[in-house]
Design a protein around this motif. Structure first.
Motif, short mmCIF file in Angstrom:
data_model
loop_
_atom_site.label_atom_id
_atom_site.label_comp_id
_atom_site.label_asym_id
_atom_site.label_seq_id
_atom_site.Cartn_x
_atom_site.Cartn_y
_atom_site.Cartn_z
N LEU A 196 -34.93 -2.90 -10.66
CA LEU A 196 -34.76 -5.03 -9.84
C LEU A 196 -33.57 -5.78 -9.45
O LEU A 196 -33.42 -6.29 -9.10
N ASP A 197 -32.58 -5.41 -10.70
CA ASP A 197 -31.28 -5.52 -10.45
C ASP A 197 -30.57 -5.18 -8.95
O ASP A 197 -30.11 -5.53 -9.16
N MET A 198 -31.38 -4.51 -9.21
CA MET A 198 -30.71 -3.12 -8.15
C MET A 198 -30.76 -4.41 -6.08
O MET A 198 -29.85 -3.78 -5.38
N PHE A 199 -31.60 -4.74 -6.59
CA PHE A 199 -31.44 -5.57 -5.20
C PHE A 199 -31.03 -6.67 -5.13
O PHE A 199 -31.01 -6.73 -4.15
N GLY A 200 -30.12 -6.49 -5.72
CA GLY A 200 -28.76 -7.75 -6.34
C GLY A 200 -28.56 -8.83 -6.22
O GLY A 200 -30.21 -9.75 -6.40
N HIS A 201 -28.27 -9.79 -6.14
CA HIS A 201 -28.18 -11.06 -6.16
C HIS A 201 -29.00 -11.99 -5.39
O HIS A 201 -28.64 -11.90 -4.12
N LYS A 202 -29.93 -12.95 -5.83
CA LYS A 202 -30.38 -13.84 -5.45
C LYS A 202 -29.40 -14.78 -3.90
O LYS A 202 -30.70 -14.55 -3.29
N GLU A 203 -29.08 -15.26 -4.47
CA GLU A 203 -27.99 -15.93 -3.51
C GLU A 203 -27.13 -15.05 -3.30
O GLU A 203 -26.01 -15.55 -2.09
N SER A 204 -27.05 -13.86 -2.54
CA SER A 204 -25.92 -12.97 -1.75
C SER A 204 -26.13 -13.27 -0.48
O SER A 204 -26.49 -13.52 0.39
N LYS A 205 -24.77 -13.70 -0.66
CA LYS A 205 -23.89 -14.00 1.06
C LYS A 205 -24.17 -12.83 2.09
O LYS A 205 -24.26 -13.16 2.85
N ASN A 206 -23.79 -11.70 1.11
CA ASN A 206 -23.66 -10.76 2.21
C ASN A 206 -24.77 -10.50 2.47
O ASN A 206 -25.41 -9.68 3.61
N SER A 207 -26.25 -10.33 1.69
CA SER A 207 -27.30 -10.30 2.08
C SER A 207 -28.15 -11.10 3.08
O SER A 207 -28.31 -10.34 4.18
N LYS A 208 -27.25 -12.24 3.21
CA LYS A 208 -27.60 -13.24 4.39
C LYS A 208 -26.48 -12.78 5.32
O LYS A 208 -27.56 -12.96 6.32
N LEU A 209 -25.83 -12.35 5.31
CA LEU A 209 -25.02 -11.26 6.46
C LEU A 209 -25.75 -10.52 7.30
O LEU A 209 -25.96 -10.38 8.55
N ALA A 210 -25.47 -9.58 7.00
CA ALA A 210 -26.64 -8.43 6.91
C ALA A 210 -27.80 -8.22 7.81
O ALA A 210 -27.68 -8.16 8.57
N VAL A 211 -28.74 -10.05 7.47
CA VAL A 211 -30.24 -10.00 8.38
C VAL A 211 -29.18 -10.60 9.46
O VAL A 211 -30.08 -10.14 10.07
N GLU A 212 -27.82 -11.45 9.34
CA GLU A 212 -28.37 -12.01 10.42
C GLU A 212 -27.25 -11.50 11.43
O GLU A 212 -27.71 -11.74 12.40
N LEU A 213 -27.52 -10.18 10.73
CA LEU A 213 -26.67 -8.94 11.68
C LEU A 213 -27.28 -8.21 12.16
O LEU A 213 -26.55 -7.11 12.58
N GLY A 214 -27.85 -8.29 11.51
CA GLY A 214 -29.05 -6.81 11.88
C GLY A 214 -28.90 -5.86 11.33
O GLY A 214 -29.44 -4.60 11.48
#
Ligand SMILES: [Fe+2]
Ligand SMILES: [Fe+2]
Length: 252
Positions: A196-214
């Motif tokens: 479960l930890d492997m998914f990364g931080h809940k509020e990760s900025k990089n995760s948001k950015l990765a979705v935004e960049l496709g």
């Protein structure tokens, strides 16, 4: 829209990127980081599995484990090839990757040696499954060379996951096989929080950015929730219990 076009995010509907030169700076830097972490998990899992090559309980297990190791090396190789397209910096990242030993990898799950066969099976069942979620998130990646690698990698991960699940089942039901229901549950209690930890931080900025960049289809928390629902049922089907989602977690 064809598979050659970006499906979501700020570049939606334009043609997918084909080479590093076409990538905006923030895109290139995030993609390199993600390729690095992905490659690191692949090579790390090879190190973790290798000692079990000799200790696997049956010839069939030795064979499947050897296949898993070959697949993970291939996945690592694929990621290093993609990194090397980024020239000098990519080459240096690959060198750094290849020098890493257990204890030096980015994610905790890949710095832990397997202490018994139950651990090997729980790792492939739960940790490789996180890998499957991550690869599915890359399936429509706006960087076409990465997207193209996904179908084969996904198929291979499915074999690893099936091996882990069947292994746990045999541990629980077959008296001639190492371990029993209690030791299988202990391995589940240990590996599920790390997975479960492997998914990364809940509020990760990089995760948001990765979705935004496709680059990715989903953010960390959405995938973690979906994964948890799946493994609760999976544990039930084995007569085991998934630990509560917040138990023994290190990355929130
Ligand atoms: Fe892999
Ligand atoms: Fe795998």
């Amino acid at each position: 829209m064809s598979t050659r076009h970006i499906k979501q995010g700020k570049y939606a509907k334009i043609r997918k990127f084909e080479t590093p030169d076409e990538l905006p700076d923030e895109y290139a830097s995030l993609l390199k980081k993600m390729l690095f972490v992905q490659a690191d998990t692949e090579f790390a899992s090879v190190q973790q599995h290798l000692e079990w090559q000799e200790n696997a309980p049956t010839p069939e297990d030795k064979w499947v484990l050897a296949r898993i190791v070959a697949d993970e090396v291939r996945h690592g190789l694929t990621m290093t090839r993609l990194l090397k397209q980024f020239g000098e910096e990519g080459e240096q990242m690959v060198e750094k990757l290849l020098a890493r030993k257990i204890g030096e990898h980015t994610l905790e799950s890949f710095n832990i040696e397997f202490e018994n066969w139950e651990s090997v099976c729980a790792f492939t069942c739960f940790v490789d499954r996180v890998g499957l979620y991550q690869l599915e998130a890359f399936q429509e990646c706006s960087y076409a060379p990465l997207a193209r690698e996904m179908p084969l990698m996904l198929n291979e991960e499915k074999l690893h996951i099936g091996f882990g699940y069947n292994g746990l089942k045999k541990i629980i039901t077959d008296d001639n096989y190492p371990g029993n229901k209690e030791t299988a549950q202990a391995a589940v209690d240990f590996w599920v929080p790390r997975a479960l930890d492997m998914f990364g931080h809940k509020e990760s900025k990089n995760s948001k950015l990765a979705v935004e960049l496709g680059i990715k289809r989903w953010e960390n928390e959405e995938m973690r929730q979906r994964y948890y629902q799946e493994i609760v049922e999976l544990c039930n089907s084995l007569g085991l219990v998934a630990p509560p989602m917040d138990k023994d977690r290190h990355i929130l």
